[in-house]
Write an enzyme that holds these catalytic residues in place. Structure first.
Site, mmCIF file in Angstrom:
data_model
loop_
_atom_site.group_PDB
_atom_site.id
_atom_site.type_symbol
_atom_site.label_atom_id
_atom_site.label_comp_id
_atom_site.label_asym_id
_atom_site.label_seq_id
_atom_site.Cartn_x
_atom_site.Cartn_y
_atom_site.Cartn_z
ATOM 1 N N ASP A 60 0.802 -1.227 0.000
ATOM 2 C CA ASP A 60 0.000 0.000 0.000
ATOM 3 C C ASP A 60 0.839 1.284 0.000
ATOM 4 O O ASP A 60 0.286 2.368 0.233
ATOM 5 C CB ASP A 60 -0.904 0.015 1.239
ATOM 6 C CG ASP A 60 -2.143 -0.853 1.060
ATOM 7 O OD1 ASP A 60 -2.868 -0.649 0.073
ATOM 8 O OD2 ASP A 60 -2.374 -1.731 1.915
ATOM 9 N N GLU A 65 -0.212 9.591 1.645
ATOM 10 C CA GLU A 65 -0.969 10.474 2.537
ATOM 11 C C GLU A 65 -1.114 9.903 3.941
ATOM 12 O O GLU A 65 -1.174 10.641 4.925
ATOM 13 C CB GLU A 65 -2.362 10.714 1.957
ATOM 14 C CG GLU A 65 -3.283 11.451 2.908
ATOM 15 C CD GLU A 65 -4.698 11.563 2.380
ATOM 16 O OE1 GLU A 65 -5.110 12.691 2.097
ATOM 17 O OE2 GLU A 65 -5.399 10.542 2.251
ATOM 18 N N ASP A 66 -1.186 8.570 4.024
ATOM 19 C CA ASP A 66 -1.472 7.961 5.328
ATOM 20 C C ASP A 66 -0.297 7.997 6.291
ATOM 21 O O ASP A 66 -0.459 7.706 7.472
ATOM 22 C CB ASP A 66 -1.932 6.508 5.122
ATOM 23 C CG ASP A 66 -3.291 6.466 4.459
ATOM 24 O OD1 ASP A 66 -4.147 7.289 4.817
ATOM 25 O OD2 ASP A 66 -3.486 5.626 3.562
ATOM 26 N N ARG A 85 1.503 -1.490 7.246
ATOM 27 C CA ARG A 85 1.857 -0.220 6.611
ATOM 28 C C ARG A 85 2.910 0.571 7.389
ATOM 29 O O ARG A 85 3.360 1.623 6.950
ATOM 30 C CB ARG A 85 0.593 0.627 6.396
ATOM 31 C CG ARG A 85 -0.444 -0.113 5.539
ATOM 32 C CD ARG A 85 -1.372 0.806 4.827
ATOM 33 N NE ARG A 85 -0.629 1.851 4.130
ATOM 34 C CZ ARG A 85 -1.184 2.939 3.642
ATOM 35 N NH1 ARG A 85 -2.472 3.122 3.752
ATOM 36 N NH2 ARG A 85 -0.457 3.859 3.034
ATOM 37 N N ARG A 130 -8.564 2.735 11.961
ATOM 38 C CA ARG A 130 -7.125 2.983 11.778
ATOM 39 C C ARG A 130 -6.570 4.055 12.725
ATOM 40 O O ARG A 130 -5.354 4.228 12.827
ATOM 41 C CB ARG A 130 -6.858 3.436 10.337
ATOM 42 C CG ARG A 130 -7.241 2.420 9.279
ATOM 43 C CD ARG A 130 -6.237 1.288 9.225
ATOM 44 N NE ARG A 130 -6.608 0.298 8.215
ATOM 45 C CZ ARG A 130 -6.272 0.364 6.937
ATOM 46 N NH1 ARG A 130 -5.549 1.374 6.499
ATOM 47 N NH2 ARG A 130 -6.652 -0.582 6.115
ATOM 48 N N HIS A 160 -11.827 5.779 5.860
ATOM 49 C CA HIS A 160 -11.220 6.969 6.459
ATOM 50 C C HIS A 160 -12.202 8.148 6.435
ATOM 51 O O HIS A 160 -13.132 8.160 5.620
ATOM 52 C CB HIS A 160 -9.994 7.405 5.636
ATOM 53 C CG HIS A 160 -8.796 6.523 5.765
ATOM 54 N ND1 HIS A 160 -8.093 6.071 4.673
ATOM 55 C CD2 HIS A 160 -8.157 6.021 6.863
ATOM 56 C CE1 HIS A 160 -7.066 5.347 5.092
ATOM 57 N NE2 HIS A 160 -7.082 5.289 6.404
ATOM 58 N N CYS A 247 -5.086 10.319 -1.386
ATOM 59 C CA CYS A 247 -4.159 9.381 -0.726
ATOM 60 C C CYS A 247 -2.793 9.293 -1.383
ATOM 61 O O CYS A 247 -1.841 8.861 -0.747
ATOM 62 C CB CYS A 247 -4.704 7.962 -0.734
ATOM 63 S SG CYS A 247 -6.440 7.819 -0.732
HETATM 64 C C1 CIR Z 1 -5.353 0.649 3.078
HETATM 65 O O1 CIR Z 1 -6.304 -0.049 3.413
HETATM 66 O O2 CIR Z 1 -4.578 1.127 3.892
HETATM 67 C C2 CIR Z 1 -5.143 0.906 1.605
HETATM 68 N N1 CIR Z 1 -5.527 -0.244 0.857
HETATM 69 C C3 CIR Z 1 -5.932 2.103 1.164
HETATM 70 C C4 CIR Z 1 -5.481 3.374 1.802
HETATM 71 C C5 CIR Z 1 -6.157 4.571 1.236
HETATM 72 N N2 CIR Z 1 -5.660 5.749 1.846
HETATM 73 C C6 CIR Z 1 -6.367 6.830 2.018
HETATM 74 O O3 CIR Z 1 -7.550 6.860 1.731
HETATM 75 N N3 CIR Z 1 -5.767 7.868 2.573
#
Ligand code: CIR
Length: 256
Positions: A60, A65-66, A85, A130, A160, A247
């Site tokens: 991922d 962004e995360d 992650r 999360r 999110h 993201c």
């Molecule tokens: C996840 O589940 O972490 C990734 N497959 C998707 C993350 C998407 N991130 C976001 O919307 N900021």
């Protein structure tokens, strides 16, 4: 200078985390092409794009962004809620170090950047699976000296906060009322997603342009009607991974 940090698609993208979607095969080559087009869009708007190398061990990792929050005064290296992650953090810290003083969310705190919606000096933080209270409290402590307000927000049925609501204009939000309560934002004009496009609330607002997925034409029509400057882009493969257009970048200004 306008900076956008992105990261190339992992060859392992098909092993991404999924929470609300069932797994569909991701075409990694197509994802790469779409990601290049996304980078091109950012360049056209004036961003200098710093595209980090892929992290094959982190499916991922395209979703930069995360992993961090960047504000004018500092950057916070977040601690993603999904253990798979967390290894993404180190290289993001290296990439941001030249631009900002770094602060860190530490265990047991978790926050995904997809849960942070910034509106001026207020940061709305989705209390998703999360993101936890410990993470929110650490963020509050880091940002308090700079007079940011950090507000926890309940969300339902989505990954999110920014799956449910994003900014699309100076005073306008795009929102799915089934996933977040629109009364949380009384000072903003709200455009609701078309009811047939629940996943359509994630747009990337860049001031002069709003980057928006081609997959949600009915909601796009609503945004056109509001005279918002849409740039539609095909991100079909990212959508299969439960991602969106916010993201895939960390957007900020730099004086150097
Ligand atoms: C996840 O589940 O972490 C990734 N497959 C998707 C993350 C998407 N991130 C976001 O919307 N900021």
């Amino acid at each position: 200078m306008l900076i956008a940090i992105t990261r190339a698609v992992s060859p392992t993208f098909n092993q991404c985390e999924l929470t609300h979607l069932s797994r569909q095969s991701i075409d990694v080559a197509l994802a790469e092409t779409q990601h290049q087009q996304y980078g091109q869009c950012l360049r056209q708007v004036g961003y200098q794009v710093q595209n980090l190398p892929p992290l094959p061990a982190c499916p991922d990792a395209i979703f930069v962004e995360d992993t961090a929050l960047v504000v004018e005064e500092l950057a916070v290296i977040l601690r993603p809620g999904a253990p798979s992650r967390r290894a993404e953090r180190e290289s993001i810290a290296l990439a941001l170090d030249p631009y900002r003083t770094l602060h860190y969310i530490e265990a047991p705190g978790t926050i995904d950047g997809g849960d942070i919606l910034r509106l001026g000096k207020t940061l709305f933080v989705g209390l998703s699976p999360r993101t936890n209270q410990a993470g929110l409290a650490q963020l509050q402590q880091i940002l308090e000296p700079y007079h940011y307000e950090v507000v926890g927000v309940e969300i339902t049925d989505c990954l999110h906060l920014k799956s449910a609501v994003t900014q699309v204009g100076a005073q306008t939000l795009l929102l799915n009322p089934g996933w977040v309560d629109k009364d949380i934002f009384p000072e903003m004009t709200i455009i609701e997603v078309d009811p047939t496009e629940p996943g359509g609330a994630n747009a990337l607002y860049l001031g002069d342009v709003v980057i928006y997925p081609a997959a949600f034409p009915r909601t796009a029509q609503r945004l056109h009607q509001a005279q918002l400057p849409l740039q539609q882009i095909d991100v079909s493969e990212v959508l299969k991974a439960e991602g969106g257009v916010t993201c895939c970048s960390l957007i900020f200004t730099s004086s150097t």
